[in-house]
Motif scaffolding. Sequence first.
Motif, PDB file in Angstrom:
ATOM      1  N   VAL A 205       0.845  -1.201   0.000  1.00  0.00           N
ATOM      2  CA  VAL A 205       0.000   0.000   0.000  1.00  0.00           C
ATOM      3  C   VAL A 205       0.880   1.251   0.000  1.00  0.00           C
ATOM      4  O   VAL A 205       0.607   2.228  -0.700  1.00  0.00           O
ATOM      5  CB  VAL A 205      -0.978  -0.008   1.196  1.00  0.00           C
ATOM      6  N   LYS A 206       1.978   1.177   0.737  1.00  0.00           N
ATOM      7  CA  LYS A 206       2.894   2.318   0.735  1.00  0.00           C
ATOM      8  C   LYS A 206       3.428   2.563  -0.682  1.00  0.00           C
ATOM      9  O   LYS A 206       3.474   3.708  -1.161  1.00  0.00           O
ATOM     10  CB  LYS A 206       4.049   2.073   1.708  1.00  0.00           C
ATOM     11  N   GLY A 207       3.799   1.488  -1.363  1.00  0.00           N
ATOM     12  CA  GLY A 207       4.253   1.617  -2.746  1.00  0.00           C
ATOM     13  C   GLY A 207       3.183   2.286  -3.603  1.00  0.00           C
ATOM     14  O   GLY A 207       3.463   3.179  -4.406  1.00  0.00           O
ATOM     15  N   GLY A 208       1.938   1.871  -3.396  1.00  0.00           N
ATOM     16  CA  GLY A 208       0.824   2.457  -4.150  1.00  0.00           C
ATOM     17  C   GLY A 208       0.693   3.949  -3.882  1.00  0.00           C
ATOM     18  O   GLY A 208       0.464   4.737  -4.808  1.00  0.00           O
ATOM     19  N   ILE A 209       0.869   4.341  -2.631  1.00  0.00           N
ATOM     20  CA  ILE A 209       0.748   5.767  -2.280  1.00  0.00           C
ATOM     21  C   ILE A 209       1.886   6.566  -2.925  1.00  0.00           C
ATOM     22  O   ILE A 209       1.676   7.601  -3.550  1.00  0.00           O
ATOM     23  CB  ILE A 209       0.789   5.954  -0.744  1.00  0.00           C
ATOM     24  N   VAL A 210       3.091   6.049  -2.780  1.00  0.00           N
ATOM     25  CA  VAL A 210       4.254   6.791  -3.275  1.00  0.00           C
ATOM     26  C   VAL A 210       4.189   6.976  -4.793  1.00  0.00           C
ATOM     27  O   VAL A 210       4.466   8.049  -5.310  1.00  0.00           O
ATOM     28  CB  VAL A 210       5.561   6.065  -2.871  1.00  0.00           C
ATOM     29  N   TYR A 211       3.772   5.931  -5.507  1.00  0.00           N
ATOM     30  CA  TYR A 211       3.882   5.956  -6.964  1.00  0.00           C
ATOM     31  C   TYR A 211       2.648   6.445  -7.714  1.00  0.00           C
ATOM     32  O   TYR A 211       2.721   6.692  -8.909  1.00  0.00           O
ATOM     33  CB  TYR A 211       4.248   4.564  -7.475  1.00  0.00           C
ATOM     34  N   SER A 212       1.483   6.541  -7.049  1.00  0.00           N
ATOM     35  CA  SER A 212       0.279   6.936  -7.800  1.00  0.00           C
ATOM     36  C   SER A 212       0.257   8.435  -8.036  1.00  0.00           C
ATOM     37  O   SER A 212       0.862   9.205  -7.303  1.00  0.00           O
ATOM     38  CB  SER A 212      -0.974   6.544  -7.024  1.00  0.00           C
ATOM     39  N   ASN A 213      -0.514   8.843  -9.048  1.00  0.00           N
ATOM     40  CA  ASN A 213      -0.672  10.272  -9.284  1.00  0.00           C
ATOM     41  C   ASN A 213      -1.667  10.880  -8.307  1.00  0.00           C
ATOM     42  O   ASN A 213      -1.603  12.064  -7.999  1.00  0.00           O
ATOM     43  CB  ASN A 213      -1.158  10.524 -10.717  1.00  0.00           C
ATOM     44  N   PHE A 214      -2.605  10.067  -7.850  1.00  0.00           N
ATOM     45  CA  PHE A 214      -3.526  10.549  -6.830  1.00  0.00           C
ATOM     46  C   PHE A 214      -3.977   9.376  -5.968  1.00  0.00           C
ATOM     47  O   PHE A 214      -4.108   8.250  -6.451  1.00  0.00           O
ATOM     48  CB  PHE A 214      -4.751  11.235  -7.463  1.00  0.00           C
ATOM     49  N   VAL A 215      -4.171   9.655  -4.683  1.00  0.00           N
ATOM     50  CA  VAL A 215      -4.555   8.615  -3.736  1.00  0.00           C
ATOM     51  C   VAL A 215      -5.822   9.073  -3.024  1.00  0.00           C
ATOM     52  O   VAL A 215      -5.923  10.232  -2.616  1.00  0.00           O
ATOM     53  CB  VAL A 215      -3.440   8.400  -2.689  1.00  0.00           C
ATOM     54  N   THR A 216      -6.784   8.165  -2.895  1.00  0.00           N
ATOM     55  CA  THR A 216      -7.984   8.537  -2.129  1.00  0.00           C
ATOM     56  C   THR A 216      -8.306   7.448  -1.115  1.00  0.00           C
ATOM     57  O   THR A 216      -7.868   6.306  -1.239  1.00  0.00           O
ATOM     58  CB  THR A 216      -9.229   8.705  -3.034  1.00  0.00           C
TER      59      THR A 216
END
Length: 484
Positions: A205-216
């Motif tokens: 999930v941390k990887g997803g947060i760091v790499y996404s253009n937007f997080v919700t």
Amino acid sequence: MYIVMIASECAPVSKVGSLADVIYGLSRELEKQGNLVDIILPKYDCMCYDQIWELEIAYQDLWVPWDKRIIHSTVWFGFVHGRKCFFIDPHSDDNFFNRKRYYGCTDDAMRFAFFSKASLEFLLQANKQPDIIHCHDWQTGLLPVLRYEMYNTMSSRICYTIHNFRYQGITGTDILSATHLDRFEYFHHSDRLGDNVHPNVLNLVKGGIVYSNFVTTVSPKHAWEVRHTELGHGLGDTLHIHHDKFSGILNGLDYEIWNPEIDTLIPHHYNIETLENKYANKDVLRERLLLRKDFKPIIAYVGRLDDQKGVHLIRHAVFYALHNGAQFVLLASNTNDEFLHLKHELNDNEDCHLEIGFNEKLAHLIYAGADMIITPSMYEPCGMAQMIALRYGTVPIVRGIGGLADTIFDRDFSDKPFNARNGYIFHEADYIGIESAMQRALGLWVNYPEHFRKLIIQGMQYNYSWHHSGQDYLDIYKHITQVL
Ligand code: GLC
């Protein structure tokens, strides 16, 4: 816009929790608003195949580089109640999705890392070029990482939604070599996938947060909670760093399914003008569950029984209701020893029924026939039960956290205008807390029936449809396709 949703569940074909409803409901709304939406899912052996129309092979030979080999996969296509769904079907001894279950295998992280990589391979090999890839929860946390580190010829922007921060895809570093993210130290670094609490493991999930253009996440209040309280489960700091691309958007409710005017699973239809029919449903509910007919309100709980849902408070509410002139009905999709014992203990009680097992029809009847519903969650990113209850004229009694606090406004203490209040809230997760709210609700029901009726009607007038949330997501999609 062309949007591809990538997730591990979609209702009603593969549903474990409300994530599945969100994938279906949001996708339909985005299409309604004029966008093109495809959904990519794993092809589980245990899905409900009778909910898929025209299932056929869409892409025969998808080759997915994996570990030291290439896994031959097939991609299927079918309609799930109108939604366009692709199903990834790998052919290898790993049998990633042929386990007769969705989750709960020791190699879950590997299974969904494969799914993430295979989804990107599919988009690439089939030459699909979505403007937006919207992925969800820990199962697809690696997807934004792969998109930017390996599939960087793609132009798609990524929106990542976290529905439950408790499950973060904590896993060993073997995922890196399996997916060919070979620079071990680089990816394991605390700026990327290295877990904030246990530095020796990876956090998807941390990887997803760091790499996404937007997080919700799924409500504004919960977006605040995960940054500022222990509900971030160690990810608060990461969200601080990335706060300018993080927000909370409330989930919508599908009013084609949850609407007492047209609900085919309840015997008597009703709306604000024909509220008396609600009480015909109450009679049917009592007959169905062998509860006695008496001048008593029915308080209900519908959902899972686990720590998140506040089992100790649910149990307490059963006894509080029975001791204070109410009946209690519970429908839980799972159980535990404590509740089995409780069920046995209360077996002969004509004011109480505890039903264990998934039963959609009974769930609808309970929402229609009960007077109040309780949701005493320890945390609740959004929650659906309270929104359903509102539309069915069943007064919610909820803990004032997460999505519950964003949707329910206390009749006595809210700062909303009097005629916009719709339920009861308590704050502390203890017996006194829930009792204080139940006592006020019961008091109104017994002593001021006209006021109680007014509260019901105010709740029924709330509209938490997908329309608004869909627009919010589209604004985010537009924003991230425009910024560099
Ligand atoms: C998770 C959350 C729940 C939310 C759902 C859909 O199951 O626990 O609060 O409603 O995801 O977003």
